[in-house]
Design a protein around this motif. Structure first.
Motif, short mmCIF file in Angstrom:
data_model
loop_
_atom_site.label_atom_id
_atom_site.label_comp_id
_atom_site.label_asym_id
_atom_site.label_seq_id
_atom_site.Cartn_x
_atom_site.Cartn_y
_atom_site.Cartn_z
N LEU A 364 0.82 -1.22 0.00
CA LEU A 364 0.00 0.00 0.00
C LEU A 364 0.84 1.26 0.00
CD1 LEU A 364 -2.67 -1.19 2.58
CD2 LEU A 364 -3.11 -0.65 0.17
N ALA A 365 2.13 1.12 -0.28
CA ALA A 365 3.01 2.29 -0.32
C ALA A 365 2.50 3.29 -1.36
CB ALA A 365 4.43 1.85 -0.65
N GLY A 366 2.38 4.53 -0.95
CA GLY A 366 1.89 5.56 -1.85
C GLY A 366 0.38 5.67 -1.90
N TYR A 367 -0.33 4.81 -1.17
CA TYR A 367 -1.79 4.85 -1.15
C TYR A 367 -2.24 5.78 -0.02
CZ TYR A 367 -6.60 3.07 -1.43
OH TYR A 367 -7.96 2.94 -1.59
N ARG A 368 -2.85 6.90 -0.38
CA ARG A 368 -3.09 7.97 0.58
C ARG A 368 -4.04 7.56 1.70
NH1 ARG A 368 -5.86 8.87 -4.08
NH2 ARG A 368 -8.00 9.68 -4.07
N TYR A 369 -4.88 6.58 1.46
CA TYR A 369 -5.86 6.22 2.49
C TYR A 369 -5.26 5.36 3.59
CZ TYR A 369 -9.18 8.11 -0.86
OH TYR A 369 -9.85 8.94 -1.71
N LEU A 370 -4.05 4.83 3.42
CA LEU A 370 -3.42 4.10 4.51
C LEU A 370 -3.03 5.04 5.65
CD1 LEU A 370 -2.28 1.57 5.82
CD2 LEU A 370 -0.19 1.88 4.47
N PRO A 371 -2.22 6.09 5.41
CA PRO A 371 -1.92 7.01 6.52
C PRO A 371 -3.15 7.78 6.98
CG PRO A 371 -1.02 7.85 4.45
CD PRO A 371 -1.48 6.44 4.18
N GLU A 386 1.04 11.33 17.25
CA GLU A 386 1.16 10.31 16.20
C GLU A 386 0.14 10.54 15.09
OE1 GLU A 386 2.00 6.15 17.95
OE2 GLU A 386 1.07 7.30 19.60
N ALA A 387 -1.05 10.99 15.48
CA ALA A 387 -2.08 11.28 14.49
C ALA A 387 -1.64 12.41 13.57
CB ALA A 387 -3.39 11.64 15.17
N ALA A 388 -1.02 13.45 14.15
CA ALA A 388 -0.55 14.57 13.34
C ALA A 388 0.48 14.11 12.32
CB ALA A 388 0.03 15.66 14.24
N TYR A 391 -1.37 12.32 9.57
CA TYR A 391 -2.10 13.26 8.71
C TYR A 391 -1.16 13.96 7.74
CZ TYR A 391 -6.60 12.92 11.12
OH TYR A 391 -7.80 12.48 11.62
N ARG A 392 0.04 14.30 8.20
CA ARG A 392 1.02 14.94 7.30
C ARG A 392 1.43 13.97 6.19
NH1 ARG A 392 3.24 16.58 12.40
NH2 ARG A 392 2.70 18.76 12.87
N GLN A 393 1.60 12.70 6.54
CA GLN A 393 1.94 11.71 5.53
C GLN A 393 0.83 11.59 4.49
OE1 GLN A 393 2.57 8.27 8.00
NE2 GLN A 393 4.71 8.78 8.45
N ALA A 394 -0.41 11.60 4.96
CA ALA A 394 -1.55 11.52 4.03
C ALA A 394 -1.60 12.75 3.13
CB ALA A 394 -2.85 11.37 4.81
N LEU A 395 -1.33 13.92 3.69
CA LEU A 395 -1.34 15.15 2.89
C LEU A 395 -0.28 15.11 1.81
CD1 LEU A 395 -1.98 17.83 5.65
CD2 LEU A 395 -3.26 17.62 3.51
N ASP A 396 0.87 14.54 2.12
CA ASP A 396 1.93 14.45 1.12
C ASP A 396 1.53 13.59 -0.07
OD1 ASP A 396 3.63 16.04 2.59
OD2 ASP A 396 4.69 14.38 3.54
N GLU A 403 -10.13 16.73 -0.49
CA GLU A 403 -9.54 15.81 0.48
C GLU A 403 -8.42 16.49 1.27
OE1 GLU A 403 -10.17 11.30 -1.03
OE2 GLU A 403 -8.53 12.38 -2.00
N ARG A 404 -7.63 17.31 0.60
CA ARG A 404 -6.55 18.02 1.30
C ARG A 404 -7.12 18.96 2.35
NH1 ARG A 404 -1.46 17.98 -0.07
NH2 ARG A 404 -1.17 20.04 0.87
N ALA A 405 -8.18 19.67 2.01
CA ALA A 405 -8.78 20.60 2.97
C ALA A 405 -9.30 19.85 4.19
CB ALA A 405 -9.92 21.37 2.30
N PHE A 406 -9.89 18.67 3.96
CA PHE A 406 -10.38 17.88 5.08
C PHE A 406 -9.23 17.42 5.98
CE2 PHE A 406 -11.12 13.66 6.88
CZ PHE A 406 -12.22 13.90 7.67
N LEU A 407 -8.16 16.92 5.36
CA LEU A 407 -7.02 16.44 6.14
C LEU A 407 -6.36 17.59 6.92
CD1 LEU A 407 -5.43 14.03 3.51
CD2 LEU A 407 -6.57 13.37 5.63
N GLN A 408 -6.31 18.76 6.31
CA GLN A 408 -5.72 19.91 7.00
C GLN A 408 -6.56 20.32 8.21
OE1 GLN A 408 -5.53 22.44 3.56
NE2 GLN A 408 -3.40 21.90 3.09
N ARG A 409 -7.89 20.23 8.09
CA ARG A 409 -8.75 20.53 9.23
C ARG A 409 -8.52 19.53 10.36
NH1 ARG A 409 -12.63 21.06 5.21
NH2 ARG A 409 -13.73 19.18 5.92
#
Length: 416
Positions: A364-371, A386-388, A391-396, A403-409
Motif C-alpha cells: 500500500l506504499a503511496g496509497y493515501r488512504y493508509l496514513p 502520532e495522528a498529526a 495526517y502529514r503523511q496523508a497530505l503528502d 480531500e486536502r482541505a479535510f485532512l488539513q482541518r
C-alpha cells in the motif's frame, strides 16, 4: 484575451472528457492503426487551442475535433510509402461509421466505446495492460491519473501502456468486436476497467472538486450497456449495483462550500432513493446462484450502508463478515485496509489499529488512504502527536483539493 483563453481551456477540457472516445474511435476506423489514431486525436486537441482562441469555440466541438483528427490522419497516411505495412491494428471490413448498433454479421456489442474496451481487453495482453490501455484510450485518462488508480509511479505506468501498444502491433490484434463465445473470458478485465473509471470519477485523484461527474456518468453508461449485453452475468449485475449504490450518495459528499463530508455525517434523506432501490434489486440477483464474485460482494457492502437509517445503526458485524468473504474472492491490500476500518467501527479504534498494523504496508506504499486511516484511528485513541504525523503523511500523498482541505482541518484539530 485572457478571458477568451480561459473559455477555450474550459471548452477543451469539457470536450476531452465528453468526446475523446468518439474522436479516437472515428479516427481508428479511418487509419486502422491505433497508435496513429491516438497521435492524431491528441494533435487535434492541440490544434484546437490556437484555432479556438483565434476563431472562437465551435458550435459542435466534438465534430470539429473529429474532423481535424481525421484530416491529420489522412495527411499521415498519404505520406506513408506503403499503407499496408503500417496497419498493426486490423479493422474488419464490415466496421463502418454507421454508429452504435448491432453488427450485420451477428455481433452483439451495441456501443462503440465497448467495442474499443473489449479490443483493449484482448487475452493476449496482461491484465494490468488491458485495464491501463482501456483507461488511456477509451476514457482519455492521463498517465498520472491511471498511475494513481494503480498505485504505481508515472514512469511505470507509461512503460506499461507503451508495452501494451507494442504487443498489439506484434500480435496483430484486430480491432473488431469479439464473438459471443469470446466475451466471458474478457469480462473480468472489462468490469475492472469500468469500476476504475467510476472510482476515478467518484473521488478524483487531483483537481479542485471531489467528483468528476463525467467519468461517473461514463462508467454507469458502460455498466448499463454491459448488462444489456450480458444480462445473465451476475458480476455485471453486481458491478452496476455497486456503482448505483455508491453514486446514490453523491449529493451529500460535499457541503455547500465544497468541503468533504464523511459518510457518518451525510444527510441520508438526500441520498438518491431510486438509485438505492435499483441497486438493491440488482445486488440480490447478483448474490443468487452460487459463490458471489468480488463486485457482488462489494455491492452487498454498499447495500448495508444504504439500508442503515443512520451511521449508528450500521450493521458493522455484517460489513466485516462481507469483507472476510471479499478477501477470499479478491485478496487485495485495499480490501484488507477497508476491512481494518470496518473492524475499528465494530470493535473500537484499538482493534482497528491492530488490524491495520497487520497489513502489508509495502503493498500500500503511496496509497493515501493508509496514513489517513491510521491518522483517524490514532485521533480517536487520543494519540494526537502520532495522528498529526500520519495526517502529514496523508497530505503528502493527496492531490485532490477537497480531500486536502479535510485532512488539513483534522491536522489542526490534533494540534498539528
Amino acid at each position: 484575451m485572457a478571458a477568451q483563453r480561459e473559455l477555450v481551456r474550459e471548452a477543451l477540457a469539457e470536450a476531452h472528457r465528453r468526446e475523446w472516445a468518439h474522436v479516437l474511435t472515428a479516427t481508428v476506423r479511418l487509419t486502422r492503426d491505433l497508435d496513429l489514431a491516438e497521435e492524431c486525436s491528441q494533435e487535434a486537441f492541440l490544434t484546437a487551442v490556437e484555432a479556438w482562441e483565434r476563431d472562437g469555440v465551435p458550435r459542435n466541438p466534438g465534430a470539429w475535433l473529429t474532423t481535424t483528427a481525421k484530416r491529420k490522419a489522412l495527411d499521415a497516411l498519404r505520406q506513408a510509402s506503403t499503407l499496408r505495412t503500417k496497419l498493426p491494428l486490423l479493422v474488419e471490413p464490415e466496421m463502418t461509421d454507421d454508429g452504435p448498433g448491432d453488427r450485420p454479421d451477428g455481433g452483439v456489442i451495441a456501443d462503440d466505446r465497448l467495442r474499443l474496451v473489449f479490443t483493449c481487453c484482448h487475452p493476449a495482453l496482461a491484465r494490468e495492460a488491458q485495464v491501463a490501455l482501456t483507461l488511456r484510450l477509451v476514457c482519455g485518462l492521463t498517465t498520472p491519473e491511471i498511475a494513481h488508480a494503480f498505485l504505481v509511479s508515472e514512469p511505470t505506468m507509461a512503460a506499461r501502456v507503451t508495452r501494451a501498444k507494442k504487443k498489439i502491433t506484434a500480435a496483430r490484434i484486430p480491432y473488431r468486436v469479439p464473438e459471443t463465445h469470446e466475451l466471458p473470458e474478457r469480462l473480468d478485465a472489462v468490469l475492472t476497467v469500468v469500476h476504475l473509471v467510476f472510482t476515478t470519477g467518484h473521488t478524483a485523484p487531483s483537481g479542485d472538486t471531489l467528483v468528476r461527474p463525467d467519468l461517473v456518468a461514463r462508467a454507469l453508461d458502460l455498466a448499463r450497456v454491459l448488462l444489456e449485453l450480458m444480462p445473465d452475468e451476475r458480476e455485471v449485475r453486481g458491478l452496476l449495483a455497486l456503482l448505483l449504490l455508491t453514486d446514490a450518495r453523491r449529493a451529500t459528499r460535499v457541503d455547500g462550500s465544497g468541503e468533504l463530508v464523511l459518510l457518518e455525517d451525510q444527510d441520508r434523506s438526500r441520498w438518491d432513493r431510486q438509485q438505492v432501490a435499483d441497486g438493491r434489486v440488482l445486488v440480490v440477483d447478483a448474490l443468487r446462484g452460487g459463490r458471489p464474485g468480488r463486485f457482488a460482494l462489494q455491492a452487498a457492502i454498499a447495500a448495508v450502508h444504504a439500508e442503515a437509517p443512520s451511521w449508528a445503526d450500521t450493521d458493522w458485524r455484517q460489513v466485516v463478515g462481507l469483507y472476510d468473504l471479499l478477501l477470499q474472492a479478491w485478496p487485495s491490500p485495499v480490501v484488507a485496509l477497508n476491512r481494518a476500518a470496518a473492524v475499528a467501527m465494530r470493535d473500537g479504534p484499538a482493534a482497528g489499529l491492530v488490524a491495520l498494523d497487520a497489513l502489508d504496508a509495502g503493498a500500500l506504499a503511496g496509497y493515501r488512504y493508509l496514513p489517513a486511516t491510521r491518522a483517524d484511528l490514532l485521533r480517536r485513541l487520543g494519540r494526537a502527536g502520532e495522528a498529526a504525523t500520519a495526517y502529514r503523511q496523508a497530505l503528502d500523498l493527496t492531490d485532490n483539493a477537497a480531500e486536502r482541505a479535510f485532512l488539513q482541518r483534522r491536522l489542526a484539530e490534533v494540534g498539528g
